[in-house]
Design a protein around this motif. Structure first.
Motif, mmCIF file in Angstrom:
data_model
loop_
_atom_site.group_PDB
_atom_site.id
_atom_site.type_symbol
_atom_site.label_atom_id
_atom_site.label_comp_id
_atom_site.label_asym_id
_atom_site.label_seq_id
_atom_site.Cartn_x
_atom_site.Cartn_y
_atom_site.Cartn_z
ATOM 1 N N ARG A 26 0.836 -1.202 0.000
ATOM 2 C CA ARG A 26 0.000 0.000 0.000
ATOM 3 C C ARG A 26 0.865 1.244 0.000
ATOM 4 N N GLU A 27 0.416 2.245 -0.727
ATOM 5 C CA GLU A 27 1.150 3.507 -0.796
ATOM 6 C C GLU A 27 0.904 4.305 0.469
ATOM 7 N N VAL A 28 1.990 4.622 1.162
ATOM 8 C CA VAL A 28 1.880 5.346 2.428
ATOM 9 C C VAL A 28 2.488 6.751 2.346
ATOM 10 N N GLY A 29 3.035 7.076 1.202
ATOM 11 C CA GLY A 29 3.626 8.400 1.023
ATOM 12 C C GLY A 29 4.332 8.485 -0.319
ATOM 13 N N VAL A 30 4.970 9.623 -0.554
ATOM 14 C CA VAL A 30 5.720 9.809 -1.800
ATOM 15 C C VAL A 30 7.050 10.511 -1.516
ATOM 16 N N VAL A 31 8.034 10.206 -2.343
ATOM 17 C CA VAL A 31 9.307 10.925 -2.327
ATOM 18 C C VAL A 31 9.246 11.969 -3.430
ATOM 19 N N LYS A 32 9.332 13.227 -3.047
ATOM 20 C CA LYS A 32 9.254 14.319 -4.032
ATOM 21 C C LYS A 32 10.650 14.587 -4.591
ATOM 22 N N ALA A 33 11.056 13.735 -5.533
ATOM 23 C CA ALA A 33 12.398 13.845 -6.100
ATOM 24 C C ALA A 33 12.565 15.139 -6.891
ATOM 25 N N VAL A 34 11.548 15.510 -7.649
ATOM 26 C CA VAL A 34 11.515 16.786 -8.363
ATOM 27 C C VAL A 34 10.208 17.461 -7.968
ATOM 28 N N ASP A 35 10.304 18.670 -7.436
ATOM 29 C CA ASP A 35 9.141 19.273 -6.778
ATOM 30 C C ASP A 35 8.857 20.679 -7.313
ATOM 31 N N GLY A 36 8.320 20.748 -8.533
ATOM 32 C CA GLY A 36 7.925 22.040 -9.088
ATOM 33 C C GLY A 36 9.068 22.822 -9.697
ATOM 34 N N VAL A 37 9.804 22.213 -10.628
ATOM 35 C CA VAL A 37 10.969 22.854 -11.246
ATOM 36 C C VAL A 37 10.545 23.689 -12.455
ATOM 37 N N ASP A 38 11.051 24.925 -12.519
ATOM 38 C CA ASP A 38 10.876 25.811 -13.673
ATOM 39 C C ASP A 38 12.261 26.160 -14.210
ATOM 40 N N LEU A 39 12.481 25.852 -15.495
ATOM 41 C CA LEU A 39 13.763 26.124 -16.129
ATOM 42 C C LEU A 39 13.554 26.417 -17.610
ATOM 43 N N SER A 40 14.491 27.132 -18.215
ATOM 44 C CA SER A 40 14.474 27.300 -19.660
ATOM 45 C C SER A 40 15.913 27.336 -20.156
ATOM 46 N N ILE A 41 16.110 26.831 -21.373
ATOM 47 C CA ILE A 41 17.432 26.818 -21.999
ATOM 48 C C ILE A 41 17.291 27.378 -23.405
ATOM 49 N N ALA A 42 18.093 28.380 -23.719
ATOM 50 C CA ALA A 42 18.072 28.970 -25.052
ATOM 51 C C ALA A 42 18.891 28.119 -26.022
ATOM 52 N N LYS A 43 18.613 28.279 -27.302
ATOM 53 C CA LYS A 43 19.348 27.540 -28.325
ATOM 54 C C LYS A 43 20.828 27.908 -28.274
ATOM 55 N N GLY A 44 21.670 26.874 -28.305
ATOM 56 C CA GLY A 44 23.108 27.088 -28.290
ATOM 57 C C GLY A 44 23.691 27.421 -26.933
ATOM 58 N N GLN A 45 22.886 27.314 -25.883
ATOM 59 C CA GLN A 45 23.316 27.667 -24.530
ATOM 60 C C GLN A 45 23.699 26.417 -23.745
ATOM 61 N N VAL A 46 24.538 26.605 -22.733
ATOM 62 C CA VAL A 46 24.861 25.534 -21.792
ATOM 63 C C VAL A 46 24.325 25.938 -20.422
#
Length: 344
Positions: A26-46
């Protein structure tokens, strides 16, 4: 940043892993490995993505590629002249996506099939996607080997015959096979000797210039990230806490966690005094994170509001300066220590 300049934009990305107990699992909880990530990457960017082990960096990269299914959020990717939500693609569209997104893995030993030759390893994406076969396939593999600094005579050798650095070059050639626009580098130099790390980083930069590549560079070593990245995003317990241009983040960090990470970066000058910031307590549990700011139990600058309200990622850059996003209630009030950037 204008939308047409963005190759990838992530909005509220989440990945939760269920915790199951008992005979019935039975599921008793969750591990929030990624929790609401906002990101952007432009073309040719690192974009460098940094943080402690277990903070969710690799999970974020794998969600972007749909190597694992995200729990929620949008992954907008510019493909074939339009923006698609990677998180909602069906099987056929997802297959097409593989030509545009690739990954370089952390371990050059376990990421290569020991039963396949170099020709088969590098050529596999071309065969699977029906791009080339026969003499055309072999010529393309030889071309890729030359691009990454491997001799064509190695074509029919097996992975055990190569060093760690050479194996990683094979992995890079495989990632380049389909001419992708985005490559996720998941700790791609952390398993290599320092001298070999420099060679691989320089190779990645040269390939970026030649092919117009965009990288999401995941690492825990800030000195490596400084060398290759245009922007840096700092992650803590599944959340992005700071995003800025590399020089700005290193010289003037806005989040106390970033300040602590930078204090651990070794300085090239042996006479320089290194004032290491030792954080108290333990990293927050992603299965039971604290209320308010996840970092506040370890933060020496915390105030009462930090334990009650979750800070939002907001721009704290001065007027006329480039965007500097920080998730801290008091980012504009703190004078945090960075490290000097040698631009010579």
């Amino acid at each position: 940043m204008p939308k047409h300049d963005k190759l990838l934009e992530i909005r509220n990305l989440q990945k939760h892993f269920p915790i199951r107990k008992g005979l019935r699992r039975r599921e008793v909880g969750v591990v929030k490995a990624v929790d609401g990530v906002d990101l952007s990457i432009a073309k040719g960017q690192v974009l460098g993505l940094v943080g402690e082990s277990g903070c969710g960096k690799t999970t974020t990269g794998r969600c972007i590629l749909r190597a694992i299914e995200p729990t929620a959020g949008e992954i907008c990717f510019h493909m074939n002249g339009e923006y698609v939500d990677v998180a909602k693609l069906g099987s056929q569209k997802l297959r097409d996506l593989r030509k545009h997104m690739q990954m370089i893995f952390q371990d050059p030993y376990s990421s290569l099939n020991p039963r396949l030759t170099v020709k088969d390893i590098i050529g596999e994406p071309l065969v699977v996607n029906g791009v080339a076969k026969g003499k055309v396939l072999e010529d393309r593999v030889v071309e890729l080997m030359k691009k990454v600094g491997l001799r064509p005579e190695y074509l029919r050798r097996y992975p055990h015959a190569f060093s760690g650095g050479q194996r990683q070059r094979i992995g890079i050639a495989r990632a380049l096979a389909l001419n992708p626009s985005l490559i996720v580098c998941d700790e791609s130099v952390s398993a290599l000797d320092v001298s070999i790390q420099a060679q691989i980083l320089n190779l990645l930069k040269d390939l970026q210039s030649e092919f117009g590549l965009t990288y999401l560079f995941i690492a825990h070593d800030l000195s490596v990230v400084q060398h290759i990245s245009d922007y840096v995003a700092v992650m803590y317990v599944g959340k992005i806490v700071e995003v800025a241009e590399t020089d700005a983040l290193f010289e003037s960090p806005g989040h106390p966690y970033t300040e602590a990470l930078l204090s651990a970066v070794p300085l090239p000058d042996p006479r320089a005094k290194l004032e290491r910031i030792l954080l108290s307590g333990e990293t927050a549990d992603p299965a039971d994170p604290p209320k308010g700011c996840y970092f506040h139990p370890r933060c020496s600058y915390r105030r009462s509001v930090c334990a009650m309200e979750t800070p939002r990622l907001r721009n704290v850059a001065a007027l006329g300066q480039k965007e500097h996003l920080v998730a801290c209630h008091y980012a504009q009030d703190l004078a945090l220590k960075g490290i000097e950037i040698d631009t010579a």
